[in-house]
Motif scaffolding. Sequence first.
Motif, short mmCIF file in Angstrom:
data_model
loop_
_atom_site.label_atom_id
_atom_site.label_comp_id
_atom_site.label_asym_id
_atom_site.label_seq_id
_atom_site.Cartn_x
_atom_site.Cartn_y
_atom_site.Cartn_z
N GLU A 65 6.29 31.02 14.87
CA GLU A 65 7.74 30.86 14.72
C GLU A 65 8.10 29.85 13.64
OE1 GLU A 65 6.08 30.06 17.51
OE2 GLU A 65 6.47 31.70 18.93
N SER A 66 7.10 29.26 13.03
CA SER A 66 7.34 28.20 12.04
C SER A 66 7.61 28.76 10.65
CB SER A 66 6.11 27.28 11.94
OG SER A 66 5.92 26.54 13.11
N ASN A 81 14.01 18.42 19.32
CA ASN A 81 14.01 19.40 20.40
C ASN A 81 14.40 18.78 21.74
OD1 ASN A 81 11.69 17.99 21.08
ND2 ASN A 81 10.29 19.63 20.48
N PRO A 103 10.12 24.56 13.07
CA PRO A 103 10.59 25.80 13.69
C PRO A 103 11.75 26.40 12.89
CG PRO A 103 10.52 23.99 15.28
CD PRO A 103 10.36 23.39 13.93
N PHE A 160 15.66 26.90 16.59
CA PHE A 160 15.52 25.67 17.39
C PHE A 160 16.77 25.47 18.23
CE2 PHE A 160 17.38 24.80 13.33
CZ PHE A 160 18.39 23.92 13.59
N LYS A 202 2.26 27.55 14.31
CA LYS A 202 2.97 28.46 15.19
C LYS A 202 3.57 29.61 14.38
CE LYS A 202 4.11 25.47 19.06
NZ LYS A 202 5.12 25.20 20.11
N GLN A 210 9.84 17.13 17.95
CA GLN A 210 10.02 18.48 17.41
C GLN A 210 8.64 19.06 17.12
OE1 GLN A 210 11.17 21.45 17.31
NE2 GLN A 210 13.21 20.75 16.63
N ASP A 211 8.53 20.39 17.21
CA ASP A 211 7.27 21.06 16.88
C ASP A 211 7.16 21.17 15.36
OD1 ASP A 211 6.43 21.38 19.51
OD2 ASP A 211 7.53 23.26 19.75
N TRP A 235 8.26 31.81 5.38
CA TRP A 235 8.13 32.04 6.82
C TRP A 235 7.79 33.52 7.05
CZ3 TRP A 235 12.55 31.61 4.09
CH2 TRP A 235 13.61 32.47 4.35
#
Length: 238
Positions: A186-187, A124, A235, A238, A184, A163-164, A214
Amino acid sequence: MAQTVLHTADSRGGADHGWLKSYHTFSFAGYYNPERLNFGALRVLNDDRVDGGRGFGEHPHDNMEIISIPLEGSLEHKDSIGNVGVIDPGEIQVMSAGTGIYHAEYNKNKNVPVKFLQIWVFPNKRNVEPRYDQQIIQTAAHPNELVQILSPDKNDQGVWIHQDAWFNMGNLEKDHQVVYNFHKKESGVYVFVLEGSVSVDGQKLATRDGYGIWDTSAIEITADTDARILLMEVPMEF
């Protein structure tokens, strides 16, 4: 409703160079499948076997988070920022390639193969200072649990990357159940079965099968046999 993608072990791409046998979950090198480019920020998941005394000569990387997880044998590492060492089963290695790094990887042993996972995650942050780390994975001390081995937080358990993303490994006994809660919304989570067989929300998976899920907040994993699994939360955008 949750969305899913199933990649069975026998659907992976592959390469056989004699000294190197590799299975590619996603498009890599000579294997290209437009439907298998990545899973969110997870770009590469290679399942490699390298003969004794052989390996990858010095080569460059940049702007990628590169993770190696030995499964059998010992992997020797050397890079252009001064790191030299050996990674053994029960350890994880990470390299933030950033502005650019050269490295080489070899099977340390002359007579037995090394088997390891090579994983790439899109970062990221671009053009960061290259860095290297390796740590012991604590799964043996925590049977029937998911043990975090990677995160975005340098002060958290395991190695960290730009990165998340959160990686967990677990050694599960037959019929044991675990729940994984997403960090998260969004993951997505990509489940890769290293040994044995499991069911993820009812989807049966065998050894080396991969399953991405997801648009949900948690998954339930049941060990249909004694099993070893790797979970990679990344994510999806990204």
